[in-house]
Design a protein around this motif. Sequence first.
Motif, PDB file in Angstrom:
ATOM      1  N   GLY A 241     -15.776  -2.991   4.180  1.00  0.00           N
ATOM      2  CA  GLY A 241     -17.152  -2.535   4.887  1.00  0.00           C
ATOM      3  C   GLY A 241     -16.875  -1.962   6.435  1.00  0.00           C
ATOM      4  N   ARG A 242     -15.913  -2.546   7.065  1.00  0.00           N
ATOM      5  CA  ARG A 242     -15.442  -2.304   8.285  1.00  0.00           C
ATOM      6  C   ARG A 242     -14.110  -1.709   8.470  1.00  0.00           C
ATOM      7  NH1 ARG A 242     -14.729  -6.258  11.789  1.00  0.00           N
ATOM      8  NH2 ARG A 242     -14.055  -7.620  10.460  1.00  0.00           N
ATOM      9  N   PHE A 243     -13.259  -2.109   7.683  1.00  0.00           N
ATOM     10  CA  PHE A 243     -12.013  -1.568   7.897  1.00  0.00           C
ATOM     11  C   PHE A 243     -11.641  -0.533   6.436  1.00  0.00           C
ATOM     12  CE2 PHE A 243      -9.553  -5.239  10.243  1.00  0.00           C
ATOM     13  CZ  PHE A 243     -10.700  -5.255  11.141  1.00  0.00           C
ATOM     14  N   THR A 244     -10.847   0.323   6.864  1.00  0.00           N
ATOM     15  CA  THR A 244     -10.130   1.354   5.701  1.00  0.00           C
ATOM     16  C   THR A 244      -8.880   1.683   5.824  1.00  0.00           C
ATOM     17  OG1 THR A 244     -12.813   2.514   5.777  1.00  0.00           O
ATOM     18  CG2 THR A 244     -10.724   3.491   4.780  1.00  0.00           C
ATOM     19  N   ILE A 245      -8.090   1.467   4.813  1.00  0.00           N
ATOM     20  CA  ILE A 245      -6.869   2.092   4.582  1.00  0.00           C
ATOM     21  C   ILE A 245      -6.501   3.149   3.958  1.00  0.00           C
ATOM     22  CG2 ILE A 245      -6.578   0.648   2.551  1.00  0.00           C
ATOM     23  CD1 ILE A 245      -3.742  -0.355   3.547  1.00  0.00           C
ATOM     24  N   SER A 246      -5.718   4.060   4.355  1.00  0.00           N
ATOM     25  CA  SER A 246      -5.476   5.015   3.823  1.00  0.00           C
ATOM     26  C   SER A 246      -4.039   5.726   4.004  1.00  0.00           C
ATOM     27  CB  SER A 246      -6.474   6.303   4.455  1.00  0.00           C
ATOM     28  OG  SER A 246      -6.261   6.357   5.920  1.00  0.00           O
ATOM     29  N   ARG A 247      -3.684   6.896   3.333  1.00  0.00           N
ATOM     30  CA  ARG A 247      -2.145   7.295   3.330  1.00  0.00           C
ATOM     31  C   ARG A 247      -2.306   8.629   3.957  1.00  0.00           C
ATOM     32  NH1 ARG A 247       1.618   5.660  -1.646  1.00  0.00           N
ATOM     33  NH2 ARG A 247       3.565   6.331  -0.795  1.00  0.00           N
ATOM     34  N   ASP A 248      -1.390   9.090   4.838  1.00  0.00           N
ATOM     35  CA  ASP A 248      -1.513  10.199   5.269  1.00  0.00           C
ATOM     36  C   ASP A 248      -1.211  11.357   3.890  1.00  0.00           C
ATOM     37  OD1 ASP A 248      -0.244  12.613   6.264  1.00  0.00           O
ATOM     38  OD2 ASP A 248      -0.851  11.834   8.238  1.00  0.00           O
ATOM     39  N   ASN A 249      -2.165  12.409   4.211  1.00  0.00           N
ATOM     40  CA  ASN A 249      -2.055  13.415   3.280  1.00  0.00           C
ATOM     41  C   ASN A 249      -0.838  14.201   3.195  1.00  0.00           C
ATOM     42  OD1 ASN A 249      -4.492  12.788   2.132  1.00  0.00           O
ATOM     43  ND2 ASN A 249      -5.654  14.214   3.371  1.00  0.00           N
ATOM     44  N   SER A 250      -0.215  14.309   4.413  1.00  0.00           N
ATOM     45  CA  SER A 250       0.986  15.189   4.485  1.00  0.00           C
ATOM     46  C   SER A 250       2.227  14.478   4.600  1.00  0.00           C
ATOM     47  CB  SER A 250       0.948  16.070   5.796  1.00  0.00           C
ATOM     48  OG  SER A 250      -0.341  16.864   5.604  1.00  0.00           O
ATOM     49  N   ASN A 251       2.166  13.196   5.019  1.00  0.00           N
ATOM     50  CA  ASN A 251       3.431  12.264   5.108  1.00  0.00           C
ATOM     51  C   ASN A 251       3.159  11.158   4.187  1.00  0.00           C
ATOM     52  OD1 ASN A 251       4.826  13.700   7.291  1.00  0.00           O
ATOM     53  ND2 ASN A 251       3.126  13.361   8.436  1.00  0.00           N
ATOM     54  N   TRP A 252       3.716  10.923   2.957  1.00  0.00           N
ATOM     55  CA  TRP A 252       3.487   9.913   1.974  1.00  0.00           C
ATOM     56  C   TRP A 252       4.053   8.631   2.554  1.00  0.00           C
ATOM     57  CZ3 TRP A 252       7.525   7.063   0.554  1.00  0.00           C
ATOM     58  CH2 TRP A 252       9.060   7.661   0.720  1.00  0.00           C
ATOM     59  N   ASN A 253       4.691   8.603   3.457  1.00  0.00           N
ATOM     60  CA  ASN A 253       5.359   7.457   4.027  1.00  0.00           C
ATOM     61  C   ASN A 253       4.607   6.639   5.305  1.00  0.00           C
ATOM     62  OD1 ASN A 253       6.177   9.248   5.895  1.00  0.00           O
ATOM     63  ND2 ASN A 253       7.978   8.441   6.283  1.00  0.00           N
ATOM     64  N   THR A 254       3.143   7.298   5.573  1.00  0.00           N
ATOM     65  CA  THR A 254       2.584   6.838   6.605  1.00  0.00           C
ATOM     66  C   THR A 254       1.407   6.378   6.194  1.00  0.00           C
ATOM     67  OG1 THR A 254       3.472   8.428   8.009  1.00  0.00           O
ATOM     68  CG2 THR A 254       1.642   7.472   8.768  1.00  0.00           C
ATOM     69  N   VAL A 255       0.890   5.022   6.389  1.00  0.00           N
ATOM     70  CA  VAL A 255      -0.331   4.452   6.270  1.00  0.00           C
ATOM     71  C   VAL A 255      -1.095   4.125   7.300  1.00  0.00           C
ATOM     72  CG1 VAL A 255       0.552   2.146   6.264  1.00  0.00           C
ATOM     73  CG2 VAL A 255      -1.335   2.747   4.887  1.00  0.00           C
ATOM     74  N   TYR A 256      -2.398   4.314   7.251  1.00  0.00           N
ATOM     75  CA  TYR A 256      -3.241   3.885   8.318  1.00  0.00           C
ATOM     76  C   TYR A 256      -4.141   2.737   7.975  1.00  0.00           C
ATOM     77  CZ  TYR A 256      -1.893   8.842   9.760  1.00  0.00           C
ATOM     78  OH  TYR A 256      -1.261   9.751   9.916  1.00  0.00           O
ATOM     79  N   LEU A 257      -4.848   2.071   9.109  1.00  0.00           N
ATOM     80  CA  LEU A 257      -5.622   1.234   9.035  1.00  0.00           C
ATOM     81  C   LEU A 257      -6.908   1.651  10.090  1.00  0.00           C
ATOM     82  CD1 LEU A 257      -6.953  -1.486   7.651  1.00  0.00           C
ATOM     83  CD2 LEU A 257      -5.856  -2.905   9.526  1.00  0.00           C
ATOM     84  N   GLN A 258      -8.029   2.105   9.671  1.00  0.00           N
ATOM     85  CA  GLN A 258      -9.244   2.533  10.532  1.00  0.00           C
ATOM     86  C   GLN A 258     -10.063   1.302  10.668  1.00  0.00           C
ATOM     87  OE1 GLN A 258      -9.760   5.339  12.464  1.00  0.00           O
ATOM     88  NE2 GLN A 258     -11.362   3.930  13.165  1.00  0.00           N
TER      89      GLN A 258
END
Length: 115
Positions: free
Chosen positions: A63-80
Amino acid sequence: VQLQASGGGSVQAGGSLRLSCVTSGVSSLDLMGWARQAPGKQRELVASLAGRTTTGYADSVKGRFTISRDNSNWNTVYLQMNSLKSEDTAVYFCFVRTTASGQYWGQGTQVTVSS
């Protein structure tokens, strides 16, 4: 295989940060994710992502953190990370897992949350 994590820093409780991790040297990834290690504690899994939509989170960050993958760069992951708490203070490591060659870790980025 190299993983480059960035985006850590210092923030007050209630604030937000976004971590990024870029992977190079692989042609496909089965799993991407983030773990963290606070001083004196064991490393714990925070979030994982298989494909683009199959996610998993530690109970402490749901509910606080969100993991996602870059739509343009498949090798990049984010943690909001939103609504940060002092107990989120840790070194955050990104990791990737491939069927062909196993699991790899990034170098870690410090996140410090002050109350």
